[in-house]
Design a protein around this motif. Structure first.
Motif, PDB file in Angstrom:
ATOM      1  N   ILE A   1       0.884  -1.254   0.031  1.00  0.00           N
ATOM      2  CA  ILE A   1      -0.029   0.068  -0.111  1.00  0.00           C
ATOM      3  C   ILE A   1       0.919   1.103   0.106  1.00  0.00           C
ATOM      4  N   ALA A   2       2.069   1.221   0.712  1.00  0.00           N
ATOM      5  CA  ALA A   2       2.901   2.337   0.969  1.00  0.00           C
ATOM      6  C   ALA A   2       3.659   2.457  -0.450  1.00  0.00           C
ATOM      7  N   ARG A   3       3.949   1.554  -1.184  1.00  0.00           N
ATOM      8  CA  ARG A   3       4.728   1.537  -2.420  1.00  0.00           C
ATOM      9  C   ARG A   3       3.622   2.298  -3.420  1.00  0.00           C
ATOM     10  N   GLU A   4       2.427   1.716  -3.454  1.00  0.00           N
ATOM     11  CA  GLU A   4       1.271   2.316  -4.500  1.00  0.00           C
ATOM     12  C   GLU A   4       1.219   3.980  -4.057  1.00  0.00           C
ATOM     13  N   ALA A   5       1.077   4.316  -2.681  1.00  0.00           N
ATOM     14  CA  ALA A   5       0.832   5.445  -2.513  1.00  0.00           C
ATOM     15  C   ALA A   5       2.172   6.395  -2.944  1.00  0.00           C
ATOM     16  N   PHE A   6       3.248   5.902  -2.596  1.00  0.00           N
ATOM     17  CA  PHE A   6       4.457   6.312  -3.110  1.00  0.00           C
ATOM     18  C   PHE A   6       4.492   6.873  -4.441  1.00  0.00           C
ATOM     19  N   ARG A   7       4.138   6.137  -5.222  1.00  0.00           N
ATOM     20  CA  ARG A   7       4.102   6.207  -6.771  1.00  0.00           C
ATOM     21  C   ARG A   7       3.275   7.127  -7.092  1.00  0.00           C
ATOM     22  N   ARG A   8       2.049   7.156  -6.519  1.00  0.00           N
ATOM     23  CA  ARG A   8       1.117   8.154  -6.972  1.00  0.00           C
ATOM     24  C   ARG A   8       1.608   9.656  -6.577  1.00  0.00           C
ATOM     25  N   SER A   9       2.007   9.729  -5.168  1.00  0.00           N
ATOM     26  CA  SER A   9       2.362  10.956  -4.845  1.00  0.00           C
ATOM     27  C   SER A   9       3.808  11.499  -5.646  1.00  0.00           C
ATOM     28  N   LEU A  10       4.572  10.527  -5.914  1.00  0.00           N
ATOM     29  CA  LEU A  10       5.856  11.023  -6.916  1.00  0.00           C
ATOM     30  C   LEU A  10       5.225  11.657  -8.113  1.00  0.00           C
ATOM     31  N   GLY A  11       4.237  10.981  -8.623  1.00  0.00           N
ATOM     32  CA  GLY A  11       3.683  11.459  -9.964  1.00  0.00           C
ATOM     33  C   GLY A  11       3.123  12.857  -9.670  1.00  0.00           C
ATOM     34  N   ARG A  12       2.308  13.210  -8.562  1.00  0.00           N
ATOM     35  CA  ARG A  12       1.612  14.255  -8.528  1.00  0.00           C
ATOM     36  C   ARG A  12       2.746  15.220  -8.371  1.00  0.00           C
ATOM     37  N   LEU A  13       3.744  15.037  -7.352  1.00  0.00           N
ATOM     38  CA  LEU A  13       4.589  15.900  -7.353  1.00  0.00           C
ATOM     39  C   LEU A  13       5.593  16.439  -8.364  1.00  0.00           C
ATOM     40  N   GLN A  14       5.909  15.226  -9.168  1.00  0.00           N
ATOM     41  CA  GLN A  14       6.682  15.664 -10.415  1.00  0.00           C
ATOM     42  C   GLN A  14       5.698  16.478 -11.470  1.00  0.00           C
ATOM     43  N   ALA A  15       4.679  16.092 -11.567  1.00  0.00           N
ATOM     44  CA  ALA A  15       3.804  16.887 -12.417  1.00  0.00           C
ATOM     45  C   ALA A  15       3.735  18.358 -11.843  1.00  0.00           C
ATOM     46  N   ARG A  16       3.528  18.565 -10.328  1.00  0.00           N
ATOM     47  CA  ARG A  16       3.479  19.953 -10.052  1.00  0.00           C
ATOM     48  C   ARG A  16       4.672  20.888 -10.288  1.00  0.00           C
ATOM     49  N   ASP A  17       5.893  20.108 -10.121  1.00  0.00           N
ATOM     50  CA  ASP A  17       7.251  20.847 -10.423  1.00  0.00           C
ATOM     51  C   ASP A  17       7.191  21.272 -11.877  1.00  0.00           C
ATOM     52  N   ARG A  18       6.629  20.218 -12.822  1.00  0.00           N
ATOM     53  CA  ARG A  18       6.879  20.611 -14.084  1.00  0.00           C
ATOM     54  C   ARG A  18       5.999  21.718 -14.465  1.00  0.00           C
ATOM     55  N   PHE A  19       4.848  21.716 -14.098  1.00  0.00           N
ATOM     56  CA  PHE A  19       3.824  22.965 -14.167  1.00  0.00           C
ATOM     57  C   PHE A  19       4.684  24.237 -13.573  1.00  0.00           C
ATOM     58  N   LEU A  20       5.188  24.027 -12.465  1.00  0.00           N
ATOM     59  CA  LEU A  20       5.772  25.377 -11.941  1.00  0.00           C
ATOM     60  C   LEU A  20       6.970  25.951 -12.623  1.00  0.00           C
ATOM     61  N   ALA A  21       7.587  24.778 -13.289  1.00  0.00           N
ATOM     62  CA  ALA A  21       8.723  25.289 -13.832  1.00  0.00           C
ATOM     63  C   ALA A  21       8.504  25.925 -15.333  1.00  0.00           C
ATOM     64  N   ALA A  22       7.170  25.349 -15.792  1.00  0.00           N
ATOM     65  CA  ALA A  22       6.766  26.106 -17.083  1.00  0.00           C
ATOM     66  C   ALA A  22       6.273  27.110 -16.899  1.00  0.00           C
ATOM     67  N   ALA A  23       5.445  27.553 -15.716  1.00  0.00           N
ATOM     68  CA  ALA A  23       4.674  28.585 -15.490  1.00  0.00           C
ATOM     69  C   ALA A  23       5.980  29.880 -15.392  1.00  0.00           C
ATOM     70  N   ALA A  24       7.140  29.482 -14.522  1.00  0.00           N
ATOM     71  CA  ALA A  24       8.143  30.329 -14.218  1.00  0.00           C
ATOM     72  C   ALA A  24       9.149  30.562 -15.762  1.00  0.00           C
ATOM     73  N   GLY A  25       8.650  29.845 -16.683  1.00  0.00           N
ATOM     74  CA  GLY A  25       9.486  30.081 -18.067  1.00  0.00           C
ATOM     75  C   GLY A  25      10.718  29.285 -18.192  1.00  0.00           C
ATOM     76  N   GLY A  26      10.720  28.135 -17.142  1.00  0.00           N
ATOM     77  CA  GLY A  26      11.902  27.112 -17.471  1.00  0.00           C
ATOM     78  C   GLY A  26      11.415  26.068 -18.001  1.00  0.00           C
ATOM     79  N   THR A  27      12.372  25.046 -18.361  1.00  0.00           N
ATOM     80  CA  THR A  27      12.171  24.041 -18.912  1.00  0.00           C
ATOM     81  C   THR A  27      12.751  22.681 -17.892  1.00  0.00           C
ATOM     82  N   ARG A  28      12.078  21.490 -18.209  1.00  0.00           N
ATOM     83  CA  ARG A  28      12.383  20.364 -17.257  1.00  0.00           C
ATOM     84  C   ARG A  28      12.580  18.950 -18.124  1.00  0.00           C
TER      85      ARG A  28
END
Length: 85
Positions: free
Chosen positions: A58-85
């Motif tokens: 259960i922890a591994r599944e939740a970890f994967r979901r959280s990782l994906g969500r945080l990575q998506a957030r970071d990509r969004f923030l980087a794009a909004a700031a004009g950076g690329t990732r």
């Protein structure tokens, strides 16, 4: 990797682990980061071995979901700031 990148990675890992319930976080941390066996964890936490592996799954599944969500957030923030990732 630079020291800043290592610190950012640790903060990222901590953010994901903080989202896990305590019982799952404990098993995940002991198994994945401390390299303890399922038997050792079961003995330490005084729970059946099946419970250890259930919490780990259960922890591994939740970890994967959280990782994906945080990575998506970071990509969004980087794009909004004009950076690329």
């Amino acid at each position: 990797a630079s020291e800043a990148e290592k610190n950012q990675g640790l903060a990222f890992l901590e953010a994901i682990l903080d989202e896990l319930p305590l019982e799952q976080r404990a098993v995940f941390t002991l198994f994945e980061l401390e390299a303890m066996t399922g038997d050792q964890i079961a003995e330490m936490l005084e729970v059946p071995l099946g419970t250890v592996y259930s919490r780990l799954r259960i922890a591994r599944e939740a970890f994967r979901r959280s990782l994906g969500r945080l990575q998506a957030r970071d990509r969004f923030l980087a794009a909004a700031a004009g950076g690329t990732r």
